[in-house]
Each structure stands twice: as structure tokens, then as C-alpha cells.
Design an enzyme around this catalytic site. Structure first.
Site, mmCIF file in Angstrom:
data_model
loop_
_atom_site.group_PDB
_atom_site.id
_atom_site.type_symbol
_atom_site.label_atom_id
_atom_site.label_comp_id
_atom_site.label_asym_id
_atom_site.label_seq_id
_atom_site.Cartn_x
_atom_site.Cartn_y
_atom_site.Cartn_z
ATOM 1 N N THR A 197 -29.713 -41.605 -40.429
ATOM 2 C CA THR A 197 -29.018 -42.885 -40.546
ATOM 3 C C THR A 197 -29.899 -43.983 -39.942
ATOM 4 O O THR A 197 -31.032 -43.725 -39.529
ATOM 5 C CB THR A 197 -27.677 -42.853 -39.783
ATOM 6 O OG1 THR A 197 -27.949 -42.799 -38.365
ATOM 7 C CG2 THR A 197 -26.827 -41.657 -40.197
ATOM 8 N N LYS A 242 -21.740 -41.473 -23.702
ATOM 9 C CA LYS A 242 -21.315 -40.309 -24.479
ATOM 10 C C LYS A 242 -20.797 -39.185 -23.581
ATOM 11 O O LYS A 242 -19.824 -38.504 -23.924
ATOM 12 C CB LYS A 242 -22.469 -39.809 -25.356
ATOM 13 C CG LYS A 242 -22.892 -40.792 -26.440
ATOM 14 C CD LYS A 242 -21.760 -41.088 -27.417
ATOM 15 C CE LYS A 242 -22.217 -41.950 -28.576
ATOM 16 N NZ LYS A 242 -21.152 -42.219 -29.570
ATOM 17 N N SER A 261 -21.488 -48.173 -42.331
ATOM 18 C CA SER A 261 -22.794 -47.582 -42.634
ATOM 19 C C SER A 261 -22.862 -46.175 -42.052
ATOM 20 O O SER A 261 -21.956 -45.730 -41.340
ATOM 21 C CB SER A 261 -23.927 -48.442 -42.045
ATOM 22 O OG SER A 261 -23.834 -48.488 -40.631
ATOM 23 N N SER A 308 -22.240 -37.152 -29.310
ATOM 24 C CA SER A 308 -23.647 -36.874 -29.579
ATOM 25 C C SER A 308 -24.019 -35.632 -28.799
ATOM 26 O O SER A 308 -23.358 -35.283 -27.818
ATOM 27 C CB SER A 308 -24.506 -38.054 -29.112
ATOM 28 O OG SER A 308 -25.891 -37.732 -29.159
ATOM 29 N N TYR A 329 -26.890 -44.756 -23.167
ATOM 30 C CA TYR A 329 -26.223 -44.074 -24.279
ATOM 31 C C TYR A 329 -25.689 -42.715 -23.825
ATOM 32 O O TYR A 329 -24.544 -42.352 -24.099
ATOM 33 C CB TYR A 329 -27.219 -43.921 -25.424
ATOM 34 C CG TYR A 329 -26.703 -43.244 -26.659
ATOM 35 C CD1 TYR A 329 -25.794 -43.864 -27.513
ATOM 36 C CD2 TYR A 329 -27.157 -41.967 -27.014
ATOM 37 C CE1 TYR A 329 -25.337 -43.246 -28.670
ATOM 38 C CE2 TYR A 329 -26.713 -41.344 -28.164
ATOM 39 C CZ TYR A 329 -25.802 -41.980 -28.990
ATOM 40 O OH TYR A 329 -25.358 -41.354 -30.131
#
Length: 263
Positions: A188, A157, A15, A140, A153
Site C-alpha cells: 500500500t 499500536k 485507500s 500491525s 507508531y
């Protein structure tokens, strides 16, 4: 570098950005290996690709670190070699530190950081043997500066930058390239699939993500950066200015982020 006649392996290909990359690359006369945990979704992506007979599926779970050598051997056997590994698989998070169970932080590190590192290390001997290879790592902007609700997160990253900068230095002699790609907001389902404090899914979209770059635009820019063998690239809208504010005016960035409504 050109993708023509290359074998490109994409993780997180069921995806979002991974799916977009697979469709775009399928038009570039290369062979593709697409991976994620979701075999059914991968089959659907394969059928959307141009020349689906040049697309092979290798389904696996990034959190199963001990299986990576088997997975790499499987992937190499598909077309006899790997030229480019696009490390795109991962999950996000939306929860305050005080509300986030440590198991959520661990899951983010296991998938986003350690899973990517384990896969890349398992493939490294193949790149060294061939005296050629290219890692493209989707991190990111949160790998360059932080924001509330994304502590785990951001940590995972940031860690990827440290590891792959070292990878680039250590294996320049082996002609192994590394391109680190830092997306800003891309439209997304990353927010919908983000983990909240108890480890469940957020299951809701946010305005910033919905108003982000279209996937096709992002993927085209990313692929051009890989072809140019860039060390690091920031792809987004005005949010990429945060990278430069962090570097030169960190207190100003802090004030901007604290005033923002980003979740």
C-alpha cells in the site's frame, strides 16, 4: 459469523487496506459505511464497489475525538444499526527517535490510538443495547514487536492491543467480539504517507512494503479471520516469525532486526 446481511463500518477506507476491504465486502451481500477524511476518494471507492447503492459515506477526522458521538449517531442512522466496526484508519512513521519532534508522537497517538478508542467507546453502548457487535482492529506486527524508525507508531499500536484485549474481556457478557489483525508488509502507500521527524510526509516507497502481500490477498485473509471470530491474527510473509521470536527468543529477534535493512 457471516457478513451476509450485516452492516459493516470501515475507517481508513479511502485507500490501501480499507479500500480493499470495502471492495471485497461489497461482494458479500452486506451493507457498508465507509469513512476517512477524504470525501472525494471515498466517492471513488464507492463507485468501485459492487452494488454502490448499498454503500454510504460518513467522512470524519479520527483526531477530532470530541465529535465521535455525533459521527456514531450519523453512522447508525445510515442503516439503523452497526454490526461490525473495522478500525483501520491511521498513519505511520519513519524517523529516528532523536530526530522526531514530540508533536509527531502526539499526532500518532491522537489518530492511531485515541481516535480509534474514542470511536469504539462511542459505539459501545449501541453494541451493548443490541447484545451483539464485533470490533476488528487493524494494528500491525509493530504492535507485537518493534523496529527502528517507527518508535511512535509502535507505541500507538502496542497501546491498541492493551485496550482491546481489555474490551474483549469486559464485554464478553454483552456478546461483543474483538478481533485484532496484525499486518506485516502489505503493498500500500503506507510508507509514502508516513510522517518523518518534522511531521511532513516521507513521500517515498520502501522495498519491503513494495514487496509485501497484495492488498486483495491480505483482505481475504483478514475477512476470514473476522468470520472465524479469532482473537488475534498475524498476516504477512516471513516477518510474522518476529512475533514468536519476540515471545521466546527476544535477543535473537533483536539481532535479526539490527541486521536488517528495513526502514
Amino acid at each position: 459469523m457471516t457478513f451476509k446481511n450485516k452492516v459493516v463500518w470501515i475507517t481508513g477506507a479511502s485507500s490501501g487496506i480499507g479500500k480493499g476491504l470495502a471492495i471485497a465486502l461489497s461482494k458479500m451481500e452486506c451493507r457498508l459505511i465507509i469513512s476517512s477524511r477524504n470525501q472525494t476518494a471515498l466517492n471513488a471507492v464507492k463507485q468501485l464497489c459492487q452494488n454502490p447503492e448499498h454503500v454510504t459515506i460518513v467522512a470524519f477526522d479520527l483526531s477530532n475525538h470530541n465529535t465521535m458521538q455525533y459521527v456514531v449517531d450519523q453512522a447508525i442512522n445510515c442503516f439503523g444499526k452497526i454490526d461490525v466496526l473495522i478500525n483501520n484508519g491511521g498513519i505511520s512513521q519513519r524517523s529516528l527517535i532523536i530526530d522526531t519532534d514530540i508533536s509527531v508522537d502526539k499526532k500518532l497517538m491522537d489518530i492511531d490510538y485515541l481516535g480509534t478508542v474514542a470511536l469504539s467507546k462511542a459505539l459501545l453502548p449501541h453494541f451493548i443495547k443490541n447484545k451483539s457487535g464485533h470490533y476488528a482492529v487493524v494494528t500491525s506486527l509493530m504492535g507485537k514487536f518493534s523496529s527502528p524508525y517507527r518508535s511512535g507508531y509502535c507505541g500507538a499500536k502496542h497501546a491498541l492491543h492493551g485496550f482491546f484485549d481489555a474490551m474483549r474481556m469486559e464485554h464478553q457478557k454483552d456478546n461483543v467480539k474483538v478481533t485484532i489483525v496484525c499486518p506485516g508488509f502489505v503493498n500500500t502507500n503506507i510508507a509514502k504517507n508516513a510522517l518523518v521527524g518534522d511531521g511532513s510526509l516521507q513521500n517515498s516507497q520502501d522495498v519491503a512494503t513494495e514487496n509485501g502481500l497484495p492488498v486483495t490477498v491480505f483482505c481475504n485473509r483478514m475477512l476470514k479471520a473476522i468470520e472465524k471470530e479469532k482473537f488475534e491474527v498475524y498476516i504477512g510473509k516471513k516477518e510474522i516469525l518476529g512475533v514468536y521470536l519476540k515471545r521466546f527468543f527476544p535477543k535473537l529477534l533483536h539481532r535479526f532486526v539490527m541486521k536488517s535493512q528495513v526502514r
